[in-house]
Design a protein around this motif. Sequence first.
Motif, short mmCIF file in Angstrom:
data_model
loop_
_atom_site.label_atom_id
_atom_site.label_comp_id
_atom_site.label_asym_id
_atom_site.label_seq_id
_atom_site.Cartn_x
_atom_site.Cartn_y
_atom_site.Cartn_z
N THR A 39 50.08 40.97 29.93
CA THR A 39 48.93 41.81 29.60
C THR A 39 47.98 41.84 30.80
N ALA A 40 47.18 42.88 30.87
CA ALA A 40 46.25 43.00 31.99
C ALA A 40 45.04 43.80 31.53
N TRP A 41 43.91 43.60 32.24
CA TRP A 41 42.71 44.38 31.98
C TRP A 41 42.64 45.50 33.01
N LEU A 42 42.53 46.72 32.52
CA LEU A 42 42.42 47.87 33.41
C LEU A 42 40.97 48.36 33.41
N VAL A 43 40.38 48.47 34.60
CA VAL A 43 38.99 48.92 34.70
C VAL A 43 39.01 50.40 35.03
N THR A 44 38.42 51.22 34.17
CA THR A 44 38.49 52.67 34.34
C THR A 44 37.11 53.31 34.58
N GLY A 45 36.04 52.56 34.37
CA GLY A 45 34.67 53.10 34.57
C GLY A 45 34.27 52.95 36.04
N TYR A 46 33.57 53.95 36.57
CA TYR A 46 33.18 53.96 37.99
C TYR A 46 32.24 52.79 38.32
N ARG A 47 31.18 52.65 37.51
CA ARG A 47 30.21 51.60 37.84
C ARG A 47 30.83 50.21 37.73
N GLN A 48 31.65 50.04 36.69
CA GLN A 48 32.29 48.74 36.49
C GLN A 48 33.32 48.47 37.61
N ALA A 49 33.99 49.53 38.07
CA ALA A 49 34.95 49.35 39.17
C ALA A 49 34.23 48.79 40.39
N ARG A 50 33.09 49.39 40.72
CA ARG A 50 32.34 48.91 41.90
C ARG A 50 31.83 47.49 41.67
N HIS A 354 35.85 49.17 47.48
CA HIS A 354 34.42 48.86 47.56
C HIS A 354 34.32 47.36 47.79
N GLY A 355 33.18 46.90 48.32
CA GLY A 355 33.00 45.45 48.48
C GLY A 355 33.72 44.90 49.70
N PRO A 356 33.94 43.59 49.74
CA PRO A 356 34.46 42.96 50.97
C PRO A 356 35.82 43.46 51.42
N HIS A 357 36.65 43.95 50.50
CA HIS A 357 38.00 44.40 50.89
C HIS A 357 38.06 45.91 51.11
N ILE A 358 36.90 46.56 51.20
CA ILE A 358 36.93 48.03 51.38
C ILE A 358 37.83 48.38 52.57
N CYS A 359 38.54 49.47 52.43
CA CYS A 359 39.61 49.82 53.38
C CYS A 359 39.17 49.74 54.85
N LEU A 360 39.96 49.05 55.61
CA LEU A 360 39.70 48.92 57.05
C LEU A 360 40.14 50.17 57.80
N GLY A 361 41.03 50.94 57.20
CA GLY A 361 41.59 52.11 57.89
C GLY A 361 41.01 53.43 57.41
N ALA A 362 39.88 53.38 56.68
CA ALA A 362 39.35 54.62 56.09
C ALA A 362 39.04 55.67 57.16
#
Length: 412
Positions: A39-50, A354-362
């Motif tokens: 089982t897993a928790w899927l985060v689908t809300g924008y604010r919660q994702a960030r 978003h956050g510390p792992h935000i894409c390095l290649g953006a």
Amino acid sequence: MTTALNPADAAFARDPYPFYAALREQGPAAEVALSNGTTAWLVTGYRQARAVLADPRFSNVPAPRAGGSGRVGPAAGARSVLERHMLNTDGAEHRRLRRLASVAFTPRRVDALGERIARLTDTVLAGLAARLENEEVVDLVDDFAFPLPVLVISEILGVPEADRLDLRTWTYRVGSPVGALAPGEIDEAWQSLHRYFTGLIADKRRQPGEDLFSLLARDDDAEALDDAELLAMAFLLLFAGYETTMNLLASASLLLLGHPEELAAARREGEPRWAAVTEETLRHASPLEGTTWRRTSEEVDLGSGAVVPAESSVLVVLAAANRDPEVFPDPDAFRPDRFAPGEGRALPHVAFGHGPHICLGARLARLEATIALPRLFDALPDLRLAADPDTLPYRPGLLVRGPRTLPVRRAR
Ligand code: HEM
């Protein structure tokens, strides 16, 4: 009741959005039962994702498997070395690896690739145009969206041309969900990647080239990356850098061919509009459907009734967060004007995380798209879709998303 999800299902892969919209109705994060029995928790809300992506209580370090690593043999050994990259680390270890890699991705170094990307694009497009002279229908994935990012990432890694197709095959295999391929194929791909990068690193150490990877392989710094870290870094750059960009180019082409008025506006208005098309494609057809897995170190209350227990597997579904109707009105519509400069511009999408792992290649991915897309449609303004978009096959799984083939022809 926990909702069931089979990520290998072809219909889900083609259009997962109704599923995510229904899941969001249950709350911004909801528990699902995956077809592999977990089982897993899927985060689908924008604010919660960030919020999740910026919260250290959601760890990137993969959970130890019950009963040890659960992996034995050479393929398992290869996999565990290649997977020890920065996306799978937290805190100080992550900061160190990211800082060392960042030297290869400064704005100056990335922007300096622009001219080279333009030349590589023109070479790829000359091949595409020649093919369209002889064949009525060609595949825009095989003849445009795939070769370009592979050429660019190969420039960065300093991979010789003859090896690039192998890299594509291996990367595709190791990124496939359990059950989609024979286990032997996936194991063999892990070993091949390990062997290949081991040889590449030895070459770079012996004879550094002009490529950015040679910069990472230099060992004149006490803090420099060791061989195992370099192996993992090469794998991450390949894995994170090429299929995502391929999907961005393929999805943008598909969307523009399906929205001729948007294509005409971009061709008329030029650079800022191509940038808006790129941003809207990233939002509408997020090339990384979900982030890598996170794990909660303690119970976390995300609000709106979503309380994620400690030790839960959590997937931030970027594709769903980017279609959160509270943040992006009419979320299923492709509307580049959302990202046009000026007042009323939409909030940033989270396609690069978003956050510390935000894409390095953006920056590199955006550069590739804004160079390659206008060139494609300038070279072939009469390109048309040669298939019903609703029947195109998509890559199964929760990680990357994009059409696997994109048949096109020239208007007659
Ligand atoms: C359209 C293209 C791309 C998309 C949508 C994309 C998306 C992302 C996302 C969402 C993450 C964060 C994943 C997470 O938090 O679990 C990420 C991380 C990363 N990406 Fe990209 N990416 C793209 C292209 C590239 C390219 C071209 C490169 C490099 C050549 C690259 C290198 C990386 C690296 C190294 C990380 C790990 C950063 C860290 O852990 O601190 N990406 N990417």
